[in-house]
Design a protein around this motif. Structure first.
Motif, PDB file in Angstrom:
ATOM      1  N   ASP A  87     -11.135  -5.887  -0.227  1.00 41.07           N
ATOM      2  CA  ASP A  87     -10.698  -5.513  -1.789  1.00 41.07           C
ATOM      3  C   ASP A  87     -11.069  -6.553  -2.633  1.00 41.07           C
ATOM      4  OD1 ASP A  87      -9.566  -3.117  -3.127  1.00 41.07           O
ATOM      5  OD2 ASP A  87      -7.763  -4.557  -3.240  1.00 41.07           O
ATOM      6  N   ASP A 134      -7.741  -7.060   2.682  1.00 43.17           N
ATOM      7  CA  ASP A 134      -7.029  -6.941   1.159  1.00 43.17           C
ATOM      8  C   ASP A 134      -7.943  -8.064   0.716  1.00 43.17           C
ATOM      9  OD1 ASP A 134      -5.471  -6.509  -0.569  1.00 43.17           O
ATOM     10  OD2 ASP A 134      -4.028  -8.522   0.001  1.00 43.17           O
ATOM     11  N   GLY A 172     -10.051  -4.817  -6.182  1.00 42.51           N
ATOM     12  CA  GLY A 172     -10.003  -3.483  -6.527  1.00 42.51           C
ATOM     13  C   GLY A 172     -11.182  -2.595  -7.233  1.00 42.51           C
ATOM     14  N   LEU A 189      -7.740   3.052  -3.670  1.00 41.54           N
ATOM     15  CA  LEU A 189      -7.505   2.071  -2.608  1.00 41.54           C
ATOM     16  C   LEU A 189      -8.456   2.220  -1.421  1.00 41.54           C
ATOM     17  CD1 LEU A 189      -3.561   2.416  -2.195  1.00 41.54           C
ATOM     18  CD2 LEU A 189      -4.853   0.553  -3.191  1.00 41.54           C
ATOM     19  N   LYS A 245       0.780  -1.355  -0.057  1.00 41.38           N
ATOM     20  CA  LYS A 245      -0.105   0.006   0.020  1.00 41.38           C
ATOM     21  C   LYS A 245       0.770   1.446   0.120  1.00 41.38           C
ATOM     22  CE  LYS A 245      -4.602  -0.477   1.698  1.00 41.38           C
ATOM     23  NZ  LYS A 245      -5.356  -0.399   2.994  1.00 41.38           N
TER      24      LYS A 245
END
Ligand code: BTN
Length: 323
Positions: free
Chosen positions: A113, A86, A131, A62, A4
């Motif tokens: 994510d 994540d 994402g 993000l 990140k």
């Protein structure tokens, strides 16, 4: 070194030399090179420019817990237990683990994510590419036993639709019981899972919400679909912003539902009903009729050709337009 941190440095879209990145992150240039490879493996487009360095070419959006809580009402921000992950199997499952770990009396919320085993309604899976979209779950407690929960999933549909509208999304529709639609197709879905009675009359519910945000192509989705990016291409969509709007709206709606019941949500739901006055079918064509909105408990009303109205209960039934 956290991936990140590297993405944050590259997120300005400029070219950064390996040396300057290494210096800023306190690692070797080889470590930077390895992390760039990892980023590329994860689907980020990073250009390696000979003699100059690295440039992030793809969009970066993000997830960031501070950015989410900063956009919440301060009182709400103080009473949530937010986990940003994540990768998880399913954010609904993660919220249950969060509860098991003990989140005191705070509201457990998980956003990921990507999901490796995202769950949809009726036992289906929910595609959860990394994402691209929003995968969010919240654990909520209601008093009054299971019967008070009638209509609850519709309440969440109204909350999500209102949140999206405040972000400027036009023509948000609801498909009974709780799919979120845009004119081009399904934008998102809601999965409500009941966790049983904690004590008499006290029921725990996990509400999982999936919204297509950046997705511009999807393999294997068997129905028309849409995303915020395809419907509103001029907006720079931030998943943190969408998450904050939805968390706020769902928390508010849950409170209103607890204090005032389902009735106040009926009209806002009907106003967005995509099947209103359309010829539809339920139970694989066994039942056909015209969409007439919902009754005071959230059942869907099918106007029959004989002039009556048949209420369809939620659960495992789905409605379709008769082609
Ligand atoms: C549907 O079938 O329309 C409901 C889809 C719900 C998907 C969301 S994504 C976040 C949460 N975690 C899951 O595993 N499912 C829900």
């Amino acid at each position: 070194m956290k991936l990140k941190a590297l993405v944050a440095l590259l997120s300005d879209g400029q070219v950064h030399s390996g040396e300057s990145l290494a210096q800023k992150l306190g690692v070797s240039r080889t470590a930077i090179w390895k992390q760039v490879r990892r980023l590329m493996d994860r689907g980020f487009e990073v250009a390696s420019i000979r003699g100059r360095g690295y440039q992030l070419v793809s969009r970066v959006d993000l997830l960031d817990s501070a950015q989410i809580t900063d956009q919440l009402d301060a009182a709400l921000a103080a009473r949530i237990d937010l986990r940003v992950r994540d990768e998880v199997d399913s954010t609904n499952a993660e919220v249950l683990r969060q509860i098991d770990d003990g989140c005191d009396s705070r509201l457990p919320i998980c956003i990921a994510d990507s999901q490796t085993a995202g769950r949809g309604r009726r036992g289906r899976s929910w595609q959860s590419p990394r994402g691209e979209n929003l995968y969010l779950s919240m654990g909520l407690i209601f008093h009054g036993g299971f019967s008070v929960l009638d209509g609850l999933s519709l309440v969440f549909g109204v909350a999500v639709a209102e949140a999206l509208e405040t972000l400027g999304v036009p023509d948000v529709g609801l498909k009974w019981p709780n799919d979120i639609f845009l004119p081009a197709g399904k934008l998102g879905g809601i999965l409500v899972e009941l966790q049983g009675e904690l004590q008499e009359g006290v029921v725990r519910v996990v509400v999982g919400i999936g919204i297509n945000v950046h997705m511009l192509k999807a393999g294997g989705v068997d129905q028309p679909w849409s995303s915020l990016a395809s419907a509103c291409p001029d907006t720079e969509w931030s998943r943190n912003r969408v998450a904050a709007a939805i968390i706020g709206a769902v928390a508010d709606a849950a409170e209103t539902f607890s204090s005032q019941g389902f009735g106040v949500f009926r009209e806002p739901w009907q106003n967005r009903d995509i099947y209103c006055n359309r010829l539809i079918q339920a139970k694989d064509g066994e039942l056909k009729g015209v969409g007439k909105g919902i009754d005071e408990s959230g059942n869907y009303l099918l106007g029959t050709l004989e002039g009556g109205e048949v209420p369809i209960r939620a659960g495992e039934i789905s409605l379709r337009v008769v082609l």
